[in-house]
Enzyme design. Structure first.
Site, PDB file in Angstrom:
ATOM      1  N   ARG A  58       0.781  -1.145  -0.006  1.00 20.55           N
ATOM      2  CA  ARG A  58       0.146  -0.028  -0.111  1.00 20.55           C
ATOM      3  C   ARG A  58       0.683   1.231  -0.021  1.00 20.55           C
ATOM      4  O   ARG A  58       1.822   1.428   0.927  1.00 20.55           O
ATOM      5  CB  ARG A  58      -0.833   0.116   1.368  1.00 20.55           C
ATOM      6  CG  ARG A  58      -1.997   1.433   1.508  1.00 20.55           C
ATOM      7  CD  ARG A  58      -2.668   1.362   0.435  1.00 20.55           C
ATOM      8  NE  ARG A  58      -3.775   2.409   0.726  1.00 20.55           N
ATOM      9  CZ  ARG A  58      -3.718   3.557   0.575  1.00 20.55           C
ATOM     10  NH1 ARG A  58      -2.629   4.351   0.238  1.00 20.55           N
ATOM     11  NH2 ARG A  58      -4.710   4.421   0.959  1.00 20.55           N
ATOM     12  N   GLU A 100     -11.682   4.570  -5.108  1.00 22.78           N
ATOM     13  CA  GLU A 100     -11.976   3.256  -4.871  1.00 22.78           C
ATOM     14  C   GLU A 100     -12.868   2.723  -6.067  1.00 22.78           C
ATOM     15  O   GLU A 100     -13.323   3.463  -6.933  1.00 22.78           O
ATOM     16  CB  GLU A 100     -12.860   3.122  -3.644  1.00 22.78           C
ATOM     17  CG  GLU A 100     -12.308   3.611  -2.408  1.00 22.78           C
ATOM     18  CD  GLU A 100     -10.996   2.781  -2.079  1.00 22.78           C
ATOM     19  OE1 GLU A 100     -10.963   1.767  -2.453  1.00 22.78           O
ATOM     20  OE2 GLU A 100     -10.416   3.217  -1.001  1.00 22.78           O
ATOM     21  N   ARG A 123      -0.868  -5.432   4.512  1.00 22.47           N
ATOM     22  CA  ARG A 123      -0.011  -4.799   3.465  1.00 22.47           C
ATOM     23  C   ARG A 123       1.283  -4.211   3.955  1.00 22.47           C
ATOM     24  O   ARG A 123       1.139  -3.500   5.079  1.00 22.47           O
ATOM     25  CB  ARG A 123      -0.902  -3.980   2.664  1.00 22.47           C
ATOM     26  CG  ARG A 123      -2.128  -4.520   2.223  1.00 22.47           C
ATOM     27  CD  ARG A 123      -2.971  -3.818   1.138  1.00 22.47           C
ATOM     28  NE  ARG A 123      -3.688  -2.559   2.164  1.00 22.47           N
ATOM     29  CZ  ARG A 123      -4.425  -1.641   1.859  1.00 22.47           C
ATOM     30  NH1 ARG A 123      -5.097  -1.559   0.636  1.00 22.47           N
ATOM     31  NH2 ARG A 123      -4.816  -0.901   2.740  1.00 22.47           N
TER      32      ARG A 123
END
Length: 256
Positions: free
Chosen positions: A54, A62, A98
């Site tokens: 990320r 999104e 992540r």
């Protein structure tokens, strides 16, 4: 004596070589390189190791939001199939497991470039804020030049429509009125749902992604439940259902 001098020099040179193989960021997280095999969206990618990364300090649209496809395509153009340099900050991973990294490729600072070209907004996530002033400057540039997401006009008309009619206005920015009859918070998916009908299938829902939860002083799934509201935003369709993605409390007005 000559042997000792030679040995010292050898060890020093070896140390230099080794330090070049594993450099460290200021936080102590080692910098690394890997090849990008997949781009998930505008701020998330996958490495050959299988790790998801990320990008720190930025936020891109999104799924279903305007400029999602463009941001994803731009990141793909920059990094897909290429070896990238990964630089850490304070936190090694986010709550989803992540890796949190700044990404560089061929002399391009990818996090910054996404913001500067208008594909992302800068967003500080404490304590990982080393380059936030740089991202803020890049966002100012994108806004001043109406680039990407900053060039989109999202002004709602003065008309207020009933939530039952939302499906007729897919792709339009509208103000929708209704009562939030049920809510749910999906920690696993990072989404809060505000539903205007029970059952919700086929009717308008409001989505608030986890990246925006901190924008609200009170938990949305509690604060808005049972309230009559007006929600302004782009009406989109997902799996046959109309929805509005809310990123800021200014998009929701309580009217009762």
């Amino acid at each position: 004596m000559k042997y000792t001098t030679f040995l010292v020099c050898f060890l020093l040179l070896s140390g230099v070589a080794l330090s070049g193989c594993a450099s460290y960021s200021d936080s102590g997280i080692p910098n690394s390189t890997d090849t990008v095999v997949r781009v998930v969206d505008g701020d998330t990618l996958v490495l050959t190791s299988g790790e998801k990364v990320r990008l720190i300090g930025i936020n891109t649209p999104e799924v279903g939001e305007l400029y999602y496809d463009e941001a994803t395509a731009f990141l793909s153009e920059l990094v897909l199939g290429k070896e990238v340099l990964l630089e850490g900050d304070t936190s090694n991973r986010d709550k989803y497991g992540r890796l949190l990294r700044y990404v560089r490729v061929n002399g391009i600072f990818v996090n910054e470039q996404l913001v500067r070209e208008g594909f992302a907004e800068e967003k500080a996530y404490e304590p990982d804020t080393r380059y936030q002033p740089l991202f803020e400057e890049a966002e100012g540039y994108a806004q001043a030049h109406d680039l990407g997401i900053w060039g989109i006009e999202l002004e709602a008309s003065g008309e207020v429509i009933n939530y039952l009619d939302a499906g007729r206005y897919i792709g339009e920015v509208k103000t929708v009125e209704g009562i939030v009859v049920t809510t749910s918070k999906r920690e696993d998916k990072g989404i809060i749902f505000l539903n205007f009908h029970d059952p919700y299938e086929g009717y308008l829902s409001v989505l608030i992604w986890s990246d925006d939860w901190d924008n609200f002083e009170e938990s949305p799934e509690v604060y808005y439940e049972g309230r009559k509201v007006r929600v302004s935003g782009l009406i989109q369709e997902y799996s046959g259902n109309p929805e509005i993605i809310v990123r800021d409390p200014s998009q929701i007005e309580i009217v009762d």
